[in-house]
Structure formats: C-alpha cells, structure tokens
Design a protein around this motif. Sequence first.
Motif, mmCIF file in Angstrom:
data_model
loop_
_atom_site.group_PDB
_atom_site.id
_atom_site.type_symbol
_atom_site.label_atom_id
_atom_site.label_comp_id
_atom_site.label_asym_id
_atom_site.label_seq_id
_atom_site.Cartn_x
_atom_site.Cartn_y
_atom_site.Cartn_z
ATOM 1 N N TYR A 187 0.822 -1.212 0.000
ATOM 2 C CA TYR A 187 0.000 0.000 0.000
ATOM 3 C C TYR A 187 0.857 1.264 0.000
ATOM 4 O O TYR A 187 0.534 2.238 -0.686
ATOM 5 C CB TYR A 187 -0.932 -0.003 1.216
ATOM 6 N N GLN A 188 1.960 1.259 0.744
ATOM 7 C CA GLN A 188 2.793 2.458 0.818
ATOM 8 C C GLN A 188 3.442 2.802 -0.521
ATOM 9 O O GLN A 188 3.647 3.971 -0.839
ATOM 10 C CB GLN A 188 3.871 2.290 1.891
ATOM 11 N N GLN A 189 3.745 1.791 -1.327
ATOM 12 C CA GLN A 189 4.416 2.082 -2.591
ATOM 13 C C GLN A 189 3.476 2.663 -3.638
ATOM 14 O O GLN A 189 3.916 3.025 -4.727
ATOM 15 C CB GLN A 189 5.103 0.827 -3.136
ATOM 16 N N GLN A 190 2.193 2.825 -3.313
ATOM 17 C CA GLN A 190 1.282 3.514 -4.225
ATOM 18 C C GLN A 190 1.521 5.022 -4.219
ATOM 19 O O GLN A 190 1.113 5.718 -5.150
ATOM 20 C CB GLN A 190 -0.178 3.223 -3.829
ATOM 21 N N PHE A 191 2.158 5.530 -3.165
ATOM 22 C CA PHE A 191 2.435 6.963 -3.091
ATOM 23 C C PHE A 191 3.705 7.295 -3.875
ATOM 24 O O PHE A 191 4.662 6.512 -3.883
ATOM 25 C CB PHE A 191 2.618 7.399 -1.638
ATOM 26 N N PRO A 192 3.745 8.444 -4.537
ATOM 27 C CA PRO A 192 4.923 8.802 -5.346
ATOM 28 C C PRO A 192 6.189 9.020 -4.531
ATOM 29 O O PRO A 192 7.287 8.945 -5.087
ATOM 30 C CB PRO A 192 4.484 10.098 -6.055
ATOM 31 N N PHE A 193 6.073 9.292 -3.212
ATOM 32 C CA PHE A 193 7.285 9.494 -2.421
ATOM 33 C C PHE A 193 8.030 8.178 -2.182
ATOM 34 O O PHE A 193 9.207 8.187 -1.838
ATOM 35 C CB PHE A 193 6.963 10.169 -1.078
ATOM 36 N N PHE A 194 7.362 7.042 -2.364
ATOM 37 C CA PHE A 194 7.985 5.740 -2.132
ATOM 38 C C PHE A 194 8.956 5.437 -3.275
ATOM 39 O O PHE A 194 8.572 5.389 -4.436
ATOM 40 C CB PHE A 194 6.913 4.653 -2.048
ATOM 41 N N ASP A 195 10.222 5.243 -2.932
ATOM 42 C CA ASP A 195 11.273 5.002 -3.923
ATOM 43 C C ASP A 195 11.774 3.565 -3.773
ATOM 44 O O ASP A 195 12.528 3.254 -2.852
ATOM 45 C CB ASP A 195 12.416 6.001 -3.717
ATOM 46 N N MET A 196 11.344 2.700 -4.677
ATOM 47 C CA MET A 196 11.697 1.290 -4.593
ATOM 48 C C MET A 196 13.206 1.074 -4.708
ATOM 49 O O MET A 196 13.754 0.116 -4.136
ATOM 50 C CB MET A 196 10.965 0.503 -5.680
ATOM 51 N N ASP A 197 13.893 1.967 -5.403
ATOM 52 C CA ASP A 197 15.341 1.823 -5.556
ATOM 53 C C ASP A 197 16.081 1.982 -4.226
ATOM 54 O O ASP A 197 17.217 1.517 -4.076
ATOM 55 C CB ASP A 197 15.873 2.848 -6.563
ATOM 56 N N LYS A 198 15.451 2.660 -3.250
ATOM 57 C CA LYS A 198 16.089 2.849 -1.950
ATOM 58 C C LYS A 198 15.929 1.629 -1.045
ATOM 59 O O LYS A 198 16.694 1.475 -0.085
ATOM 60 C CB LYS A 198 15.501 4.078 -1.244
ATOM 61 N N VAL A 199 14.906 0.808 -1.317
ATOM 62 C CA VAL A 199 14.641 -0.357 -0.467
ATOM 63 C C VAL A 199 15.762 -1.374 -0.663
ATOM 64 O O VAL A 199 16.001 -1.849 -1.769
ATOM 65 C CB VAL A 199 13.278 -0.982 -0.782
ATOM 66 N N GLY A 200 16.447 -1.673 0.412
ATOM 67 C CA GLY A 200 17.596 -2.586 0.356
ATOM 68 C C GLY A 200 18.872 -1.854 0.684
ATOM 69 O O GLY A 200 19.372 -1.930 1.812
ATOM 70 N N PRO A 201 19.415 -1.075 -0.266
ATOM 71 C CA PRO A 201 20.685 -0.386 0.023
ATOM 72 C C PRO A 201 20.549 0.790 0.986
ATOM 73 O O PRO A 201 21.485 1.091 1.730
ATOM 74 C CB PRO A 201 21.153 0.082 -1.360
ATOM 75 N N VAL A 202 19.410 1.491 0.968
ATOM 76 C CA VAL A 202 19.251 2.702 1.783
ATOM 77 C C VAL A 202 18.195 2.508 2.874
ATOM 78 O O VAL A 202 18.334 3.035 3.982
ATOM 79 C CB VAL A 202 18.882 3.913 0.884
ATOM 80 N N VAL A 203 17.148 1.767 2.571
ATOM 81 C CA VAL A 203 16.058 1.531 3.521
ATOM 82 C C VAL A 203 15.944 0.024 3.757
ATOM 83 O O VAL A 203 15.806 -0.747 2.802
ATOM 84 C CB VAL A 203 14.717 2.091 2.999
ATOM 85 N N ARG A 204 16.011 -0.384 5.013
ATOM 86 C CA ARG A 204 15.895 -1.809 5.341
ATOM 87 C C ARG A 204 14.719 -2.006 6.300
ATOM 88 O O ARG A 204 14.550 -1.273 7.266
ATOM 89 C CB ARG A 204 17.176 -2.328 5.992
ATOM 90 N N TYR A 205 13.907 -3.048 6.005
ATOM 91 C CA TYR A 205 12.779 -3.413 6.860
ATOM 92 C C TYR A 205 13.137 -4.650 7.670
ATOM 93 O O TYR A 205 13.677 -5.627 7.136
ATOM 94 C CB TYR A 205 11.534 -3.689 6.027
ATOM 95 N N VAL A 206 12.827 -4.616 8.968
ATOM 96 C CA VAL A 206 13.104 -5.732 9.874
ATOM 97 C C VAL A 206 11.849 -6.040 10.670
ATOM 98 O O VAL A 206 11.259 -5.129 11.280
ATOM 99 C CB VAL A 206 14.271 -5.400 10.845
ATOM 100 N N ASN A 207 11.430 -7.305 10.669
ATOM 101 C CA ASN A 207 10.233 -7.718 11.404
ATOM 102 C C ASN A 207 10.630 -8.225 12.791
ATOM 103 O O ASN A 207 11.396 -9.183 12.910
ATOM 104 C CB ASN A 207 9.499 -8.814 10.620
ATOM 105 N N LEU A 208 10.102 -7.599 13.834
ATOM 106 C CA LEU A 208 10.410 -7.969 15.219
ATOM 107 C C LEU A 208 9.355 -8.879 15.844
ATOM 108 O O LEU A 208 9.368 -9.080 17.061
ATOM 109 C CB LEU A 208 10.534 -6.702 16.082
ATOM 110 N N ALA A 209 8.453 -9.413 15.036
ATOM 111 C CA ALA A 209 7.343 -10.185 15.586
ATOM 112 C C ALA A 209 7.833 -11.380 16.402
ATOM 113 O O ALA A 209 7.325 -11.651 17.500
ATOM 114 C CB ALA A 209 6.423 -10.642 14.464
ATOM 115 N N ASP A 210 8.812 -12.121 15.889
ATOM 116 C CA ASP A 210 9.305 -13.301 16.610
ATOM 117 C C ASP A 210 9.986 -12.899 17.914
ATOM 118 O O ASP A 210 9.804 -13.555 18.954
ATOM 119 C CB ASP A 210 10.282 -14.086 15.732
ATOM 120 N N ASP A 211 10.774 -11.826 17.887
ATOM 121 C CA ASP A 211 11.440 -11.361 19.103
ATOM 122 C C ASP A 211 10.422 -10.891 20.139
ATOM 123 O O ASP A 211 10.604 -11.082 21.338
ATOM 124 C CB ASP A 211 12.400 -10.217 18.772
#
Length: 484
Positions: free
Chosen positions: A75-99
Amino acid sequence: MTDKVRLGMLSTGVPGLDILLGGGLTEFSFTLIAGAPGSGKTTLAHQIMFALANPQRRALFFTVLGEPPLKMLRYQQQFPFFDMDKVGPVVRYVNLADDLRAGHFDGVLERIMHEVEDFGPGLVFVDSFRSVVQTARGGNEGLTHLQHFIQELGSRMATWQATTFLIGEYTQADVEANPIITVADGMVALAQASDDNSMLRKIRIIKMRGQGHMTGAHTMRITDEGIRVYPRELPPLADDRLPGTQSDLQPRRIPTGVPGLDQLMLGGVPQGHALLVTGPTGIGKTVLGTRFLEAGVGLGEKGVAVFFEKGTARLRNAALARMAQEGSVAVVETRSLSLSVEELLDGILSAIDRTGATRVVIDSLSEFDLYLAPEARADLRQTVFRTLSALAKRGVTVLVTAGMDDSRPSLRTSPHELAFLADAVVAMRFAEVGGALRKFLMVVKVRGVDHSSELREYHITGSGIEVDERPVPYEGVLTGWPRS
C-alpha cells in the motif's frame, strides 16, 4: 565556554509540517508519532523516511506486525514518495514479531541494537511501538522494565547518532500517564475529528524540545501524493500596511472591466484591495467577475477564478471558458464537503504562484459556506478574514461575490455582516419600475479613497455590463436605497 550547541534541522518532506515543527525535525531526536488506527501514522512515517533517507543517512524500519512487511509495503508504494530503488541499500525493513513473542524487553532491545550495528542507520523507525509496550508484565516490575527499556533505547540511539521515531496507537489520555512522553524529545499526535457527517484529520505538535513549534490542531489530508498539512496561521502584513512604508501614497487603480463602475469609483479598484460585490441571484455578480478577469487579460495580466458550484463547463460563459482554455485564467474548483480555509488558501496561492496572477475572483461566498467544514462554517467572518489577509499579502486585487436576499425596506450591503472585511463594496439590486424588473448598483465604500455615492441603473448585454451615465432621479428611487 559561551558557545552554544547548534541543533541540526531536518526537513520532513511533508508539505506544511516543517512550519508546525518550527523549521523541521531536530537531528538525533527521539519522536513519538501517536494516533488512533487509520489516522495516517504509518504513511507519515514513510513519507518522512523516504524524504530523509540517502546513502549517507540510511533508514531502519522495524515492524512488529503479525504479518510480514510486504503487505504494508504494497500500500505504501502507491504513493509517489515511495522510492523502490532505496529499499535494500538505503532503507531496510526488519520484522520484530518473533522477538516480541518471546515477551522480554532485553531480547527486543538486543535485536534492535544488532540491526543498528550491522546497518549503521541515521534513521530508525519502530512501528507499532504500542505492541512492544503491551508485552510488559503487569505491576510495578513491568512498568520498571518498560521505563528502563525506553530510556535505554533512547540513549543508545543518541549514542549511534540516529534520529528515532516510535509509532504507536496512543490517545492523549494514554500518553499522559506513559513513561514514553517523559523520554521522548518530541510528540506528534494525529486524530480524526467527526462533526456533522464530516471527517477531518487533525495533527498537533504536543511537544518538541529545543524549538518553538506551533500549538493547536491543524488540518491534515492524505492525498494521492501523500500527506499534506495545512497550518493555521495568519500571513505577515502586506507591505503597504506596514509602518514606515509608502502607505501614504495613493495606490494604482485597477479597471474593473465596467467603465461606468470605474467612473463611480473615480478610477477603478485600488490595487491590492478586496472588492465585495453583493446582490440577489441573477443580478449579474458572476458577469461582473468575468469582466474583471477579462479586463486584466486584455492588459496582459493573469487571473485566478475560484468556483464552488459553477465550473467553467456549467457557466456557459464563452469568455471565461476561452480564458481558461488559453491559460490566461487558472480555475480553482472544489467538490469537498468538508473544506478547511487552509486547503482553500493553498489552492488559491498555489495558482497565483504558478501563473503570476494579479487578479482573483471568488464566486461566491454564499456557495463557499456550503462547502466548509463545520468548524470553519461556525465562524465565517474569521474564514473570510484569513482568506482576504493572505491574498492582500500577495498584492493581488480580489473581487468576491456574495448572494443575499433583496430585503427592503432595510438596506443591507452584505450577508453575515461581512462588509467591514472588504476594502470596497458594490451593492447590486433589483427593483420594479414601470411594470418591469430593472437593475441598479451603487458603490457603498472604497477604503482610503473618494468615490461617488450615486445610484445608477445598469443593463447586462452581450458585451457585459453597461452602466447609465446619469444617476437615477430622486423621484424614481425605490424604497430601501438611501436618498440623496
């Protein structure tokens, strides 16, 4: 040592938000973004993150959702400010659910710090922090562990020189008794206000250490472009109203497009003034507004036309439609039934800046009242005052129309007692004379300059409005108009 520490400021990338914050976010600060479900917390966090994240300032976004981040990102990537090229090298997502399911703060903190040490971010987001808090054990022991966790997280983030955001589903009552607010450097509260079937999103800066932020609730919209904030503020005084300037000089006169009316004003509307044109339906207010814009176009000027009910297609006004198609006049329209004055001003001022317009027509205040949110409708005079003040700062000349009942024998020159807000007022009225319905107008006031007080009959023709050269004789005047 007398040198003060200078705080670095970060622009949020959210239109209007930096004004509320007092210039932007403080670098390395610890900010809580709080609000009910659906208030826009996650979208606000993502818009700030993608505006600030770059190879030198990378971002870690921790999620504690029971589902993978993929659904949120969809849903967030529908907005123009979302830059898929940044995901990975510049923006990293981490799920803390298990912790989080382990139920111990030390484990969650250890995982967060491990990711921070590995990625070296300058921005850290935890969404939703409320889920972390709810894992606290009951009683004083649980509260002590929670407070220690929050303090430890904040201090470690500061050591790593990271700007941190905690996102949570908090209300004002929740936060007042919560240890988070004592540790946080700033708090941004989002809410949805419901009134008369209207729903408005509001944003408040509850706290922001080290800088003068704006207080109060301000309108916020989630649009196709992302979040936009509309600060409630008055513009600075117009240059010709400031002491010590050329306020004593007579302003240049602006032709209205109706020579007979210019004659009554002894030269036209003073530049930068707001002219209020009042009268019942069908009297010719929109025709006068169109002629005002057309006169400007003839002089090489640009204009802005603001409509609420009548769009250019519905007006069947060939002159206005032509000017809009040619780009000489920018048309600002709205179909929102919960319009705030900040949103209206943003649309008008953006059109002025985009086109360099020197003339504005608002048609009309009567329809404007129908589109306002209840809070703005409750004090229409303040809404009109803020609108005209902002336009005066831009130095544009404004023509505003307002419909009103022709209630004789009393003389009223504006609805809702708005005449005192305008610099000039022209009243237009019908009258039965000799078995026919005829039209009359008079100049009620022109602030700061002289004008005629004569009552004139006028006619609407294919060329616009033609005003008789001679005043109406005393014996033919109708009840309700002032006698000479």
